[in-house]
Scaffold this motif. Structure first.
Motif, PDB file in Angstrom:
ATOM      1  N   ALA A 378      -5.788 -30.672  -1.509  1.00  0.00           N
ATOM      2  CA  ALA A 378      -5.816 -32.082  -1.130  1.00  0.00           C
ATOM      3  C   ALA A 378      -7.200 -32.681  -1.349  1.00  0.00           C
ATOM      4  N   ALA A 379      -8.237 -31.901  -1.045  1.00  0.00           N
ATOM      5  CA  ALA A 379      -9.603 -32.396  -1.225  1.00  0.00           C
ATOM      6  C   ALA A 379      -9.952 -32.555  -2.702  1.00  0.00           C
ATOM      7  N   ASP A 380      -9.531 -31.598  -3.537  1.00  0.00           N
ATOM      8  CA  ASP A 380      -9.914 -31.614  -4.950  1.00  0.00           C
ATOM      9  C   ASP A 380      -9.044 -32.523  -5.794  1.00  0.00           C
ATOM     10  N   PHE A 381      -7.763 -32.672  -5.430  1.00  0.00           N
ATOM     11  CA  PHE A 381      -6.822 -33.380  -6.293  1.00  0.00           C
ATOM     12  C   PHE A 381      -6.231 -34.629  -5.649  1.00  0.00           C
ATOM     13  N   GLY A 382      -6.504 -34.840  -4.373  1.00  0.00           N
ATOM     14  CA  GLY A 382      -6.029 -36.044  -3.712  1.00  0.00           C
ATOM     15  C   GLY A 382      -4.526 -36.070  -3.507  1.00  0.00           C
ATOM     16  N   VAL A 383      -3.883 -34.900  -3.531  1.00  0.00           N
ATOM     17  CA  VAL A 383      -2.430 -34.807  -3.386  1.00  0.00           C
ATOM     18  C   VAL A 383      -2.126 -33.691  -2.394  1.00  0.00           C
ATOM     19  N   ALA A 384      -1.162 -33.909  -1.514  1.00  0.00           N
ATOM     20  CA  ALA A 384      -0.754 -32.873  -0.573  1.00  0.00           C
ATOM     21  C   ALA A 384       0.258 -31.949  -1.235  1.00  0.00           C
ATOM     22  N   VAL A 385       0.069 -30.646  -1.076  1.00  0.00           N
ATOM     23  CA  VAL A 385       1.012 -29.670  -1.631  1.00  0.00           C
ATOM     24  C   VAL A 385       2.354 -29.839  -0.936  1.00  0.00           C
ATOM     25  N   ASP A 386       3.426 -29.989  -1.706  1.00  0.00           N
ATOM     26  CA  ASP A 386       4.731 -30.272  -1.112  1.00  0.00           C
ATOM     27  C   ASP A 386       5.560 -29.029  -0.825  1.00  0.00           C
ATOM     28  N   ARG A 387       5.269 -27.909  -1.538  1.00  0.00           N
ATOM     29  CA  ARG A 387       6.002 -26.668  -1.273  1.00  0.00           C
ATOM     30  C   ARG A 387       5.210 -25.493  -1.833  1.00  0.00           C
ATOM     31  N   PRO A 388       5.434 -24.293  -1.293  1.00  0.00           N
ATOM     32  CA  PRO A 388       4.613 -23.139  -1.678  1.00  0.00           C
ATOM     33  C   PRO A 388       4.642 -22.807  -3.159  1.00  0.00           C
ATOM     34  N   SER A 389       5.776 -23.002  -3.849  1.00  0.00           N
ATOM     35  CA  SER A 389       5.814 -22.703  -5.282  1.00  0.00           C
ATOM     36  C   SER A 389       4.933 -23.652  -6.079  1.00  0.00           C
ATOM     37  N   HIS A 390       4.547 -24.768  -5.486  1.00  0.00           N
ATOM     38  CA  HIS A 390       3.569 -25.681  -6.076  1.00  0.00           C
ATOM     39  C   HIS A 390       2.167 -25.399  -5.535  1.00  0.00           C
ATOM     40  N   GLY A 391       2.065 -24.435  -4.634  1.00  0.00           N
ATOM     41  CA  GLY A 391       0.792 -24.087  -4.024  1.00  0.00           C
ATOM     42  C   GLY A 391       0.432 -22.641  -4.274  1.00  0.00           C
ATOM     43  N   MET A 392       0.222 -21.869  -3.219  1.00  0.00           N
ATOM     44  CA  MET A 392      -0.326 -20.526  -3.364  1.00  0.00           C
ATOM     45  C   MET A 392       0.643 -19.527  -3.994  1.00  0.00           C
ATOM     46  N   LEU A 393       1.922 -19.875  -4.108  1.00  0.00           N
ATOM     47  CA  LEU A 393       2.883 -18.958  -4.726  1.00  0.00           C
ATOM     48  C   LEU A 393       3.089 -19.223  -6.214  1.00  0.00           C
ATOM     49  N   GLN A 394       2.365 -20.170  -6.794  1.00  0.00           N
ATOM     50  CA  GLN A 394       2.671 -20.543  -8.174  1.00  0.00           C
ATOM     51  C   GLN A 394       2.226 -19.517  -9.203  1.00  0.00           C
ATOM     52  N   ASP A 395       1.151 -18.799  -8.966  1.00  0.00           N
ATOM     53  CA  ASP A 395       0.597 -17.875  -9.964  1.00  0.00           C
ATOM     54  C   ASP A 395       0.954 -16.431  -9.632  1.00  0.00           C
ATOM     55  N   VAL A 396       1.189 -15.633 -10.650  1.00  0.00           N
ATOM     56  CA  VAL A 396       1.519 -14.228 -10.478  1.00  0.00           C
ATOM     57  C   VAL A 396       0.284 -13.361 -10.218  1.00  0.00           C
ATOM     58  N   HIS A 397      -0.900 -13.854 -10.526  1.00  0.00           N
ATOM     59  CA  HIS A 397      -2.098 -13.020 -10.645  1.00  0.00           C
ATOM     60  C   HIS A 397      -2.437 -12.213  -9.397  1.00  0.00           C
ATOM     61  N   TRP A 398      -2.425 -12.852  -8.233  1.00  0.00           N
ATOM     62  CA  TRP A 398      -2.838 -12.128  -7.027  1.00  0.00           C
ATOM     63  C   TRP A 398      -1.823 -11.057  -6.660  1.00  0.00           C
ATOM     64  N   SER A 399      -0.543 -11.298  -6.919  1.00  0.00           N
ATOM     65  CA  SER A 399       0.458 -10.288  -6.589  1.00  0.00           C
ATOM     66  C   SER A 399       0.236  -9.005  -7.388  1.00  0.00           C
ATOM     67  N   VAL A 400      -0.233  -9.128  -8.620  1.00  0.00           N
ATOM     68  CA  VAL A 400      -0.455  -7.935  -9.444  1.00  0.00           C
ATOM     69  C   VAL A 400      -1.911  -7.468  -9.402  1.00  0.00           C
ATOM     70  N   GLY A 401      -2.681  -8.038  -8.477  1.00  0.00           N
ATOM     71  CA  GLY A 401      -4.022  -7.525  -8.220  1.00  0.00           C
ATOM     72  C   GLY A 401      -5.105  -8.000  -9.153  1.00  0.00           C
ATOM     73  N   LEU A 402      -4.876  -9.103  -9.875  1.00  0.00           N
ATOM     74  CA  LEU A 402      -5.861  -9.542 -10.866  1.00  0.00           C
ATOM     75  C   LEU A 402      -6.961 -10.396 -10.231  1.00  0.00           C
ATOM     76  N   PHE A 403      -7.653  -9.847  -9.256  1.00  0.00           N
ATOM     77  CA  PHE A 403      -8.776 -10.551  -8.636  1.00  0.00           C
ATOM     78  C   PHE A 403     -10.005 -10.420  -9.531  1.00  0.00           C
ATOM     79  N   GLY A 404     -10.621 -11.573  -9.832  1.00  0.00           N
ATOM     80  CA  GLY A 404     -11.708 -11.617 -10.803  1.00  0.00           C
ATOM     81  C   GLY A 404     -11.255 -12.122 -12.161  1.00  0.00           C
ATOM     82  N   TYR A 405      -9.967 -12.323 -12.312  1.00  0.00           N
ATOM     83  CA  TYR A 405      -9.398 -12.761 -13.594  1.00  0.00           C
ATOM     84  C   TYR A 405      -9.488 -14.272 -13.768  1.00  0.00           C
ATOM     85  N   PHE A 406      -9.222 -15.045 -12.710  1.00  0.00           N
ATOM     86  CA  PHE A 406      -9.134 -16.499 -12.844  1.00  0.00           C
ATOM     87  C   PHE A 406     -10.348 -17.144 -13.504  1.00  0.00           C
TER      88      PHE A 406
END
Length: 490
Positions: A378-406
């Motif tokens: 909300a601070a960076d984009f001026g829009v409120a996240v409406d659902r998790p698939s549009h928020g923290m669940l959208q990317d596969v990376h953290w589930s497969v452990g790709l920390f440091g990849y982004f």
């Protein structure tokens, strides 16, 4: 047989087994039966156990101590094997296998949670993935910053400090440009209509062909999150389809073709050796992003695309090629990183960098991640996240452990900006070719300057050698500002 010969023979077998493990991962994300997830996690853990044992085999140290490189290629092979051995021997076999097992399971749990908008269902396995990566980072860092150690897996030589400094230089220009664009009088319209899956996939295949994808050594499949997989003579791509948004399919395809063409373009003499794959994820992203954006979203190439779409789909609410180019590049504060325009894209990456750095350092609890994501978005984009698939669940990376990849996504954009400046200087008539749907002059230049060399040089040296100057963010920001000034009449 010399020590170097023995070392390379052993390494080729290890690389071949790693390709087999990669194929298991591809299968899991495309065609594996849903009920096979638990068994697949055990299979991948077993493969990781075999690979870890080979990567830490004491004979490697003996061979490295005795090997004498005959040329620069051999010296590079030794350098990369030595680096891999040093890292692998710091990580216990138990931990390597557990990471493989848990991340395989977590991927399926993430996909189900994303489909159900179920953050609580995902958090326990995410917490376990983070705990394992924290342990791995600490083992690798040996008293240093664990997050830096994880970044080094994907972009050797990069650190959180250097990346953070680059982001701090980029953010003001991007935020200022976004404000001017969103306040501009000219606001391009999007496209309208329904675009059938089969027709989209046919055009996606044609786009892949236009960018030089070798169908004898690749294939296109559907995945929840588009990716590419493999190297040598087997580099596969995936895409996804949304009936109302064909650009999602088309540009995901072009993006993954950039990755695959990098792997397919590497010198065949390097196959199944450390030099036989992309040197870093930042350089890898430079290929996918320049294919997707500087080439695929250019006015010349979108002019050709407009004719193709009109012939295939009829009227879709866009009057001419200029309006189509503006629609392809329309700036909007959307939720999804992979669908983001070039102005917003790096802001998505910067947000994820800060969040995952805090997670690995223990400054952000997993249970607080969703709220932290939504507040920051909300601070960076001026829009409120409406659902998790549009928020923290959208990317596969953290589930497969790709920390440091982004962070490598933005590094790839920066590298692509430098390559594009050099490419345009060398091929002044490039737009004439792109306007005919012919990307070969650009892709052949990239193959000769970047792709064929694989891991021969360090990441930054790879880009500097291709461009003739050291990489920095200036060319990317100059390109973005010039492009959108025209589209939005700034």
């Amino acid at each position: 047989m010399t020590a170097y010969d023995d070392l390379m023979a052993f390494q080729r077998e290890t690389e071949a087994l790693a390709q087999v493990a990669g194929r298991l991962g591809w299968d899991q994300e495309t065609v594996m039966p849903r009920g096979a997830a638990e068994q697949r996690s055990e299979e991948l853990a077993a493969m990781e156990g075999v690979l870890h044992a080979r990567r830490t085999d004491p004979r490697i140290a003996d061979w490295l101590a005795s090997a004498v490189p005959a040329d620069a290629v051999a010296a590079a092979q030794i350098r990369l094997i030595s680096r891999s051995y040093a890292r692998a021997t710091k990580v216990p076999a138990r931990l390597a296998q557990e990471i493989a097992r848990v991340t395989s399971m977590a991927q399926g749990i993430w996909a189900e949670a994303r489909a159900r908008e179920d953050v609580p269902g995902f958090l326990p396995v995410l917490a376990e993935v983070i705990r394992l990566r924290q342990e791995e980072g600490a083992a690798l860092a040996q008293g240093g910053d664990p997050y830096d150690a994880l970044i080094d897996d994907y972009e050797p030589g990069a650190t959180a400090e250097s990346i953070g400094a680059m982001f701090a230089r980029m953010r003001p220009r991007l935020v200022d440009l976004r404000a001017r664009i969103l306040g501009a009088a000219r606001q391009p319209a999007g496209i309208a209509g329904k675009f059938g899956e089969e027709a989209q996939l046919r055009m996606a295949r044609d786009l892949a062909t236009a960018f030089g994808y070798d169908w004898n050594r690749g294939r296109l499949d559907i995945a929840v999150h588009p990716f590419s997989s493999g190297s040598g003579d087997d580099a596969r791509i995936t895409t996804r389809v949304a009936e109302a948004d064909p650009f999602n399919c088309f540009y995901s395809t072009i993006h993954e073709v950039g990755h695959a063409c990098y792997e397919l373009g590497i010198d065949p003499d390097y196959r199944l050796t450390p030099l036989g794959s992309g040197v870093s994820m930042g350089v890898h992203e430079s290929q996918s992003r320049i294919y997707e954006n500087q080439l695929g979203r250019s006015r010349a190439f979108t002019g050709w695309m407009f004719g193709q779409m009109r012939d295939r789909f009829g009227d879709f609410g866009v009057r001419d090629a200029d309006a189509f180019h503006a629609a392809v590049n329309r700036v909007q504060a959307g939720y999804i990183r992979t669908e983001a325009d070039e102005v917003h894209y790096n802001l998505h990456v910067m947000m994820r960098f800060d969040l995952e750095r805090a997670l690995i350092r223990g400054d952000l609890a997993v249970g607080d991640l969703e709220a932290a994501w939504n507040d920051r978005f909300a601070a960076d984009f001026g829009v409120a996240v409406d659902r998790p698939s549009h928020g923290m669940l959208q990317d596969v990376h953290w589930s497969v452990g790709l920390f440091g990849y982004f962070p490598t996504y933005t590094l790839g954009n920066v590298y692509a900006g430098c390559l594009h400046r050099a490419l345009r200087a060398d091929i002044p008539d490039l737009d004439d070719h792109l306007a005919r749907g012919d990307a070969r002059p650009a892709t052949e230049w990239l193959r000769a300057r970047v792709q064929r060399h694989g891991g021969l040089r360090s990441p930054r040296d790879t880009i500097a050698h291709a461009c003739g100057f050291a990489p920095d963010e200036g060319p990317l920001l100059d390109y973005i500002e010039a492009k959108f000034a025209v589209i939005y009449d700034l």
